[in-house]
Structures are given as structure tokens and as C-alpha cells.
Design an enzyme around this catalytic site. Structure first.
Site, PDB file in Angstrom:
ATOM      1  N   ARG A   1      21.162  92.679   3.540  1.00 40.12           N
ATOM      2  CA  ARG A   1      20.608  91.334   2.823  1.00 40.12           C
ATOM      3  C   ARG A   1      19.761  90.770   3.671  1.00 40.12           C
ATOM      4  NH1 ARG A   1      26.484  91.035   0.856  1.00 40.12           N
ATOM      5  NH2 ARG A   1      27.076  89.842   2.583  1.00 40.12           N
TER       6      ARG A   1
ATOM      7  N   GLU B   1      30.422  89.250  -4.331  1.00 40.49           N
ATOM      8  CA  GLU B   1      31.076  90.794  -4.755  1.00 40.49           C
ATOM      9  C   GLU B   1      31.943  91.109  -3.640  1.00 40.49           C
ATOM     10  OE1 GLU B   1      28.037  92.845  -7.846  1.00 40.49           O
ATOM     11  OE2 GLU B   1      27.435  92.412  -5.886  1.00 40.49           O
ATOM     12  N   GLU B   2      31.373  91.097  -2.468  1.00 35.74           N
ATOM     13  CA  GLU B   2      32.055  91.539  -1.257  1.00 35.74           C
ATOM     14  C   GLU B   2      33.342  90.939  -0.768  1.00 35.74           C
ATOM     15  OE1 GLU B   2      31.072  92.534   3.551  1.00 35.74           O
ATOM     16  OE2 GLU B   2      29.638  91.498   2.363  1.00 35.74           O
ATOM     17  N   GLY B   3      33.308  89.520  -1.181  1.00 34.68           N
ATOM     18  CA  GLY B   3      34.521  88.811  -0.869  1.00 34.68           C
ATOM     19  C   GLY B   3      35.483  89.082  -2.088  1.00 34.68           C
TER      20      GLY B   3
END
Length: 497
Positions: A135, A173-175
Site C-alpha cells: 500500500r 479488509e485486513e482488519g
């Protein structure tokens, strides 16, 4: 003698026919129970597989998951079968040599070929998810980011798996996927229990995700994620802080201390006696701090350690903004956050740092944690090196800072109190599966968690066998009773005594 003969004549159980029927009935019952048990015995399990590569900022890891093929996406438990850490740094570090990013993955993919049965290769989905490191690269140089992804995809497509793509995950999304993983592995979703919050700390970002009774998504909708899993609706608060992973925060802390371009700094977050010459251009070579590089700074500076935990806390607090908040309440940097609620699982760097410091035990009070960190940071650098000769000095030197940052982030950033801190579980694995976003990512993409509660059998196995047995006995009794009309006939037959 005649009395005995008369009793035998009156007792139908002494007739050969009745005895034979009884024996046959007993045999039938035994057979009925045996068949029922054999019918429900466990069969040799066949498995399906899935592969996810976690392309993080500091390194890449490959995970292989398996689940019962017969149950597929119904009630089959997905578990981690194998993991492989890719040698070298994260794929974002290959911005200038993108082909090497793909090459770096080959060794672990070759191991995956051996771990997954050959006949399952063509149907095994293969995913790659890139997180905060990519990112940051995408923000800094999108063209270089695209070339790294292209090189990675070319490598992945050469292997015999069912390639499903390589993509950049958003922080939200990762979280959210980390939250799914933690609650799926602890079986809280399937059993409809109160969920556990998820705290994830990487090298370049950190995520917090939890279900709150005080948050319905109306305030700050961008922090909301809604799921329907196993027939239950979950409205999740989640946020990812880019640049607040432990490696990038260290850069920000050093940037704050070198903003005037000094040739020497005394840093309370490093052990007394620590001394290292560091390059200004290397320190500021990140989008998180690149715009802060002091003008006219020398080529390098000397980084000295002082080892003062309390002063280190003040240094760390400088990377947060606690003043601005346009919502009812915030964590830091003006980001909305509802009150902390429930238990939390803290994984990735949270676990590895606190495990090194022997502070993962939830029974250790917060005051005691701070006391232990105070003494650890004050320990001379030479003594620390002697105590841990097998740890690379670069990583060893940063544990005081990382431990202090974790406490400051949790207490001052996320607003954990002494009471709620005790509800944080520092976890590496749950039931032999690594805690992290990768399992949740695969479960989401393959729809392995049904939206509705899966069908369950009418009766458990033991209950089924009991019912079959009772029915069998009932049939036998009815059968014997049905023979009653012929009993007088049988009893009137002459018998030899």
C-alpha cells in the site's frame, strides 16, 4: 413327575418353536444395532486444500489450509496444514528489481507442491494478498507497484494450482479478515457466542476490529463492516492505521527527534550504551516520513541510547494526534472509535514482541507490565546482547521501543484501561492455526462460512443408535405377542419327558 409334565405343558417358553423364535429375535436385535453402528462409523476422510500468501511489509508467508471434502462449505472445519516463510524481505522491497519479487516465492511454492496431494493441485485455489508494505509502495510509486504485482502473478501462474489472483488488500479488509479468523478458529461464530475483538500489528500498519453495542455504523460508516455468518448478523467496527506498524512508527519517532537535522541524538527508547551511526536518506526513505526530512541535514547521525521507559513513552506519544476529533469520541488522529468492549486477541507483532519480553500472560497487571518494561529498557546494551546472543542486533535493539509503543498504542491510542487490558490475549496460534487475516480471506473468497446456520442431523449418533435399538426390541416383543394364538396349539402337542 406328572406335576412337572403338566407345568411344561402349560409354559409355552419350553416349546422348541418359541425358543427358536426368541433366539432369532435376539440375533436380529444384535444385528440391527451392529448395522446401525457400522453405518455411522467414521469413514476415511478426504480433504480439499487452499493456499494463501501473505505479502507483508517485512516478509511474505505461505499458508496451506485443508478441510473435509465431504462437508466442503457446510460444517467442515478449516485448519492450517502447513506454513512456509519466504526468504528475504517483503515483495515491496523489490520495487527496483520486480522480477526478484516473483523469484523469491518459488521455494515456498515448490514446498506447497509437495504438501498438497498431486491429484488435488488443479482444484486448489491459490491467492496472494498484499498489505501495508505494498500500500505504501502504491502511494509512492504506483508504476513500480504494478510491475511487482505483474512479476508475482507470472510466477504464481507457473505452478499447477488454481490461481485466483494477487491483489492489494485495503486496511479495512485486513482488519475484518483478521477478526473472522480469530472468531472462526475459536468457534465463536458457529456457536453464536460473544465475539472476540482482533488487534493486528504489522511492520507498516496496525488494525483494530471488534463488535460494539454502541456502534451501528451510522457514525463514521467507513469504519463499518457487516457480515452474516452462521445465521447471525455482525456489525463490525474496524480501522487500519497506515504507517502505524512498529517499523514505520520507529521511523516517525526518529524523524521527530531528528527534525532539526542533528548529528547526534540521545534516544530514551534504546538501551544505555547503544550507539549506531544511521543514514538520514535511509531513515526518510518512506512515504510515512519522507515529507519531514530536514533541509540541510548531514549525511548521517549518531543514534545513542538512554534507556528510560517513561521518557520513551513521551517520545512515542509524539507520533499520535490526540487533540482533533469531530466525532463523539476518537482513538487518535481524529479517527472515530466506540468504547472498547469484550475480550481481544492480539496477534502478529503484538505477540512476538510481548513474547520476547515475557509479557504475554494476561494475569500480569498493567502496572507490573510497565514496571518490567522500565527495568528492561534501563538494562545496559552490552548486557542485553549477552543475554540474547542468537538474536540479530538490529531487531534486539528495537524491543524496548516496540514494547513501549504497544503499551502506548493500546492505552493512549485505543483507550484500554487497566481492567480492559487484562482481557487482551496475546496469541500466536489458535488450534494449530496462525492468527492473522489469511484464513479469513480464504474463507470469505470461497464462501466457506455459510450465511445461514448449516443443517444439523435430527439426532446425534448415540441417540440414533438408541432409538434404533428400542425400535428393534419393540418389534421383537410385538412379534412374540403375535405368536400367542398358536401357543395353546403348541402346548397341547404331546411332549416326551
Amino acid at each position: 413327575m406328572s406335576a412337572q409334565r403338566e407345568m411344561k405343558e402349560k409354559n409355552p417358553w419350553h416349546t422348541p418353536v418359541t425358543i427358536i423364535i426368541t433366539v432369532i429375535g435376539v440375533i436380529a436385535i444384535v444385528a440391527l444395532v451392529t448395522v446401525a453402528v457400522l453405518q455411522n462409523r467414521p469413514v476415511h476422510q478426504k480433504y480439499k486444500y487452499g493456499i494463501v500468501l501473505d505479502a507483508g511489509s517485512s516478509h511474505t508467508a505461505l499458508y496451506i489450509y485443508k478441510w473435509p471434502a465431504e462437508k466442503d462449505n457446510n460444517t467442515g472445519r478449516v485448519e492450517q496444514k502447513y506454513s512456509c516463510k519466504v526468504q528475504g524481505k517483503g515483495i515491496s522491497s523489490y520495487a527496483n528489481t520486480p522480477l526478484l519479487a516473483g523469484e523469491s516465492l518459488k521455494a515456498c511454492l515448490q514446498e506447497a507442491e509437495m504438501e498438497v496431494p498431486r491429484k488435488r493441485h488443479h482444484e486448489t485455489p491459490l491467492y496472494l494478498g498484499a498489505t501495508a508494505g505494498m500500500r505504501l509502495l502504491n502511494l509512492e510509486n504506483s508504476s513500480a507497484s504494478d510491475k511487482v504485482f505483474q512479476a508475482v502473478e507470472e510466477t504464481l501462474q507457473k505452478f499447477p494450482f488454481f490461481y485466483q489472483g494477487a491483489r492489494l488488500l485495503s486496511g479495512q479488509e485486513e482488519g475484518a479478515f483478521g477478526w473472522i479468523t480469530v472468531n472462526y478458529l475459536s468457534e465463536r461464530l458457529q456457536q453464536g457466542l460473544e465475539t472476540m475483538g482482533a488487534l493486528d500489528l504489522g511492520g507498516a500498519s496496525t488494525q483494530i476490529s471488534f463488535v460494539s453495542d454502541y456502534y451501528n455504523g451510522s457514525e463514521s460508516p467507513s469504519n463499518s463492516a457487516t457480515f452474516r455468518l452462521y445465521g447471525n448478523d455482525y456489525n463490525l467496527y474496524t480501522h487500519s492505521f497506515l504507517c502505524y506498524g512498529k517499523d514505520q512508527v520507529l521511523r516517525m519517532a526518529l524523524a521527530h527527534q531528528t527534525q532539526l537535522g542533528p548529528t547526534t541524538i540521545s534516544d530514551p527508547c534504546f538501551h544505555p550504551g547503544y550507539s549506531e551511526t544511521k543514514n538520514y536518506s535511509v531513515l526518510y526513505d518512506s512515504p510515512c516520513v519522507s515529507n519531514r526530512k530536514p533541509q540541510g541535514a548531514p549525511a548521517a547521525f549518531t543514534h545513542l541510547g538512554e534507556g528510560n521507559f517513561q521518557q520513551c513513552q513521551e517520545v512515542v506519544k509524539n507520533v499520535f494526534d490526540f487533540t482533533s476529533c469531530q466525532y463523539s469520541q476518537c482513538s487518535f488522529n481524529g479517527i472515530f472509535q466506540p468504547p472498547i468492549q469484550g475480550t481481544f486477541g492480539a496477534f502478529s507483532a503484538y505477540y512476538f514482541v510481548m513474547d520476547f519480553l515475557n509479557l504475554t500472560d494476561a494475569s500480569i497487571p498493567l502496572d507490573k507490565v510497565k514496571e518490567k518494561l522500565f527495568h528492561y529498557c534501563a538494562t545496559p546494551w552490552d548486557q542485553i546482547k549477552k543475554q540474547h546472543p542468537d538474536v540479530k542486533e538490529k531487531y534486539l535493539a528495537e524491543y524496548c521501543f516496540s514494547g513501549t509503543y504497544i503499551l502506548t498504542l493500546l492505552i493512549n491510542g485505543y483507550n484500554f484501561t487497566s481492567e480492559s487490558y487484562s482481557k487482551i490475549n496475546f496469541i500466536k496460534k489458535i488450534k494449530d492455526s496462525d492468527a492473522g487475516w489469511t484464513l479469513g480471506y480464504m474463507l470469505n473468497l470461497t464462501n466457506m462460512i455459510p450465511a445461514e446456520a448449516p443443517d444439523s442431523p435430527l439426532l446425534p449418533h448415540a441417540g440414533y443408535v438408541s432409538v434404533v435399538t428400542i425400535i428393534g426390541i419393540l418389534i421383537l416383543i410385538l412379534f412374540i405377542i403375535s405368536l400367542r394364538p398358536i401357543w395353546p396349539t403348541c402346548s397341547n402337542q404331546p411332549q416326551i419327558v
